[in-house]
Motif scaffolding. Structure first.
Motif, PDB file in Angstrom:
ATOM      1  N   TYR A 574       0.801  -1.308   0.107  1.00  0.00           N
ATOM      2  CA  TYR A 574       0.063   0.010  -0.019  1.00  0.00           C
ATOM      3  C   TYR A 574       0.824   1.193  -0.149  1.00  0.00           C
ATOM      4  O   TYR A 574       2.004   1.383   0.391  1.00  0.00           O
ATOM      5  CB  TYR A 574      -0.954  -0.078   1.435  1.00  0.00           C
ATOM      6  N   ILE A 576       0.587   4.912   1.589  1.00  0.00           N
ATOM      7  CA  ILE A 576      -0.305   5.743   2.490  1.00  0.00           C
ATOM      8  C   ILE A 576       0.083   7.155   2.486  1.00  0.00           C
ATOM      9  O   ILE A 576       1.419   7.470   3.085  1.00  0.00           O
ATOM     10  CB  ILE A 576      -0.256   4.907   3.808  1.00  0.00           C
ATOM     11  N   PRO A 582      -5.550   4.997   2.039  1.00  0.00           N
ATOM     12  CA  PRO A 582      -4.723   4.176   1.424  1.00  0.00           C
ATOM     13  C   PRO A 582      -4.808   3.464   0.014  1.00  0.00           C
ATOM     14  O   PRO A 582      -5.849   3.605  -0.325  1.00  0.00           O
ATOM     15  CB  PRO A 582      -4.553   2.714   2.462  1.00  0.00           C
TER      16      PRO A 582
END
Length: 588
Positions: A574, A576, A582
């Motif tokens: 991910y 972020i 996210p």
């Protein structure tokens, strides 16, 4: 750094005898535990793919028989995604022009682009990174806030800054930025030290006046070892004056200002090699830890407003368990015992154990080397690069160390080339063990590379092929580097996070991550620096053991803001961004 002084010999003999007597029973007990539990870890195995991948060159070290200390220290390695394609590329340093040289020997950096499928292409010429000095360390970070990772190269007598143009090319901005510096620079790191959103630059420096203007060493040091190939060897650091480190403040306009004097850093001179930048005392400000060679290590506590005070001795991270200064080389930082506090490990000279500093309360450490079983295994080697990694995603941090001597004493029975080491952490995943942790050397079962002898130096760690397992890149003297592909059998799930703060540089250095999963809480941090002369994967990779669900992730950003993220999938990557939702990434 070498064993020429009689007092140092006597001290090492006393430490060695005491350590063996105090640790032999413990080591036997741990060995029994390992035999009983070895099958619970699954197969931990690494394969050196460097030659097959296209990375097969012998680095230049400029050794010409004069025993100039710089040639024995090796050069660094950096992992950097310079083209933002989601894959980590690799930059290597090597020996280059030194004082007295009449002409350059060519670029002293080699940049390899990650093509995927474990293959790399040399793009050094196309990158226009033409630095020809003797390379020591690397720092990577977006200092100008344009979204591309830039490079600082620490070198002997001069250093260089390269701005990433975003099209595969770099532009040297050393003089414009004001970071040329002088002296012997070793490790380096970018970090936002004053919380204004721009990356400052910390440069560790080692020794002064080791080479004369003619290129010859300023002093020669007898080996005092009959039968060795030469009556001379590489001088210890006490033969030279130490250098003061440098802090460059980022002015936010592409330039930097040297604030070493006003920050307090310049008040103390020491022969520094290893560096890590992270908030160690939990006050929300980034602290600076430096491993020094034969002088007490330094912990610079951040007081705010770019002022620092040295608290290494008060904090318990300056010396070994008997109060002696060690020959500090590299640094590993991580929460190895799962109690939520960052611990430190420093590699040292042969006949000195590597020092394990367990953080017991915020900002206070206890020397735990004997307690975790690392005294005896580290006494017979000279450690350089080091790093924590979860080898097979069990949820605990194991430890890698590269080893190799400075002087060749093989004719009198002392090892020169040495085997690397991989230590398995026996802690239970996801739960605090209050320091009751043991490390066991499992190197002999981890692949052919660990069975060979090397002059190991720098080490950088990261997931090179985006398979969720951490790989290792190691540099050596006089032999090609190693790219150790992690071929371990996973024993757990994982989560990999690319953090971006809501600042001009978007750097997340100093961020803290807590993953709350069904198997416990797993804490990691984003560091500046680490290991020896290297920069590693900026992403946070967390092994989660046999977790079946991630409850939530809490990120503490460099400015102290906390963000809770939910609904993340296991075995996923991910991005972020601070304050944003996210974004799941497809590994490439």
């Amino acid at each position: 750094m070498i064993e020429t002084a009689p007092s140092r010999k006597r001290l090492r003999k006393k430490v060695l005898s005491a350590a063996i007597l105090s640790c032999i029973v413990f080591s036997i007990a741990v060995s029994v535990i390992l035999i009983r539990r070895q099958n619970s870890f699954g197969e931990i195995y690494f394969v050196d793919i460097a030659s097959a991948s296209g990375v097969n060159f012998i680095p230049e070290d400029r050794a010409e028989g004069d025993f100039r200390l710089i040639e024995a220290m090796g050069s660094g390695v950096g992992l950097i995604d310079f083209d933002n394609d989601g894959r980590l590329d690799i930059i290597f340093g090597q020996g280059g022009r030194l004082p007295g040289d009449q002409q350059a020997s060519g670029p002293s950096c080699r940049l390899f682009h990650n093509q995927g499928s474990d293959t790399y292409v040399d793009v050094t010429q196309r990158s226009e990174i033409t630095f020809d000095g003797f390379v020591q360390g690397f720092a990577a970070g977006d200092y100008d806030g344009d979204g591309h990772q830039d490079l600082f190269i620490a070198g002997f007598d001069r250093s260089a800054l390269y701005r990433n143009l975003g099209d595969g090319r770099f532009e040297e901005t050393t003089d414009i930025a004001g970071v040329a510096g002088k002296g012997w620079a070793s490790s380096c790191a970018f970090a936002d030290l004053n919380g204004n959103g721009y990356l400052d630059l910390y440069v560790v420096r080692y020794l002064a006046d080791t080479i004369s203007p003619s290129g010859r060493p300023t002093v020669q040091c007898p080996t005092n070892q009959p039968g060795t190939p030469s009556p001379y060897g590489y001088c210890p650091p006490v033969a030279h004056e130490p250098e003061a480190d440098i802090i460059y403040r980022n002015n936010g306009d592409g330039t930097f200002t040297d604030i070493s004097e006003s920050s307090g850093i310049a008040t103390a001179r020491a022969p520094g090699l290893g560096l890590v930048i992270v908030d160690l005392d939990g006050d929300g400000k980034l602290d600076i830890y430096v491993a020094n060679d034969m002088k007490p290590n330094q912990l610079w506590r951040n007081l705010g407003d770019l002022r620092f005070e040295e608290v290494g001795m008060l904090s318990g991270v300056a010396v070994g368990e008997n109060g002696e200064s060690r020959a500090g080389m590299g640094i590993a930082a991580g929460d190895y015992d799962g109690d939520g506090l960052i611990d430190l490990v420093v590699t040292n000279f042969q006949d000195e154990p590597n020092d394990v500093y367990r953080q017991v309360t915020p900002g206070q450490f206890f020397v735990s080397t004997p307690d975790v079983g690392l005294t005896v295994p580290s006494l017979t080697v000279l450690g350089f690069g080091i790093g924590f990694l979860d080898t097979n995603n069990r949820g605990v941090l194991d430890l890698f160390v590269s080893n190799g001597h400075l002087n060749d004493y093989r004719v009198i029975g002392k090892p020169y080339e040495q085997k690397p080491q991989l230590f398995c952490n026996l802690a239970k995943p996801g739960h605090s063990k209050s320091g009751q942790v043991s490390f066991v050397d499992i190197s002999s079962t981890c692949g052919n590379y660990f069975g060979e002898l090397w002059l190991g130096r720098s080490a950088a760690l990261g997931d090179l092929n985006n398979d969720g397992l951490t790989d290792i890149v190691v540099t050596h003297l006089r032999r090609p580097p190693a790219i150790l592909k992690n071929a371990s059998q996973p024993k757990g799930r994982f989560l990999c996070l690319r953090l971006e703060s809501d600042t001009p540089s978007s750097s997340a250095i100093g961020s803290q991550v807590a993953v709350h999963a069904s198997t416990g809480v797993f804490r990691r941090a984003v560091f500046g620096g680490g290991s020896y002369l290297s920069t590693s994967d900026p992403r946070v990779s967390i092994g989660l053991g046999d977790a079946v669900v991630i409850d939530h992730v809490e990120v503490t950003w460099p400015n102290g803001e906390k963000q809770v993220i939910e609904n993340l999938d296991l075995d996923s990557f991910y991005r972020i961004r601070q304050g944003a939702n996210p974004v799941k990434l497809d590994p490439v």
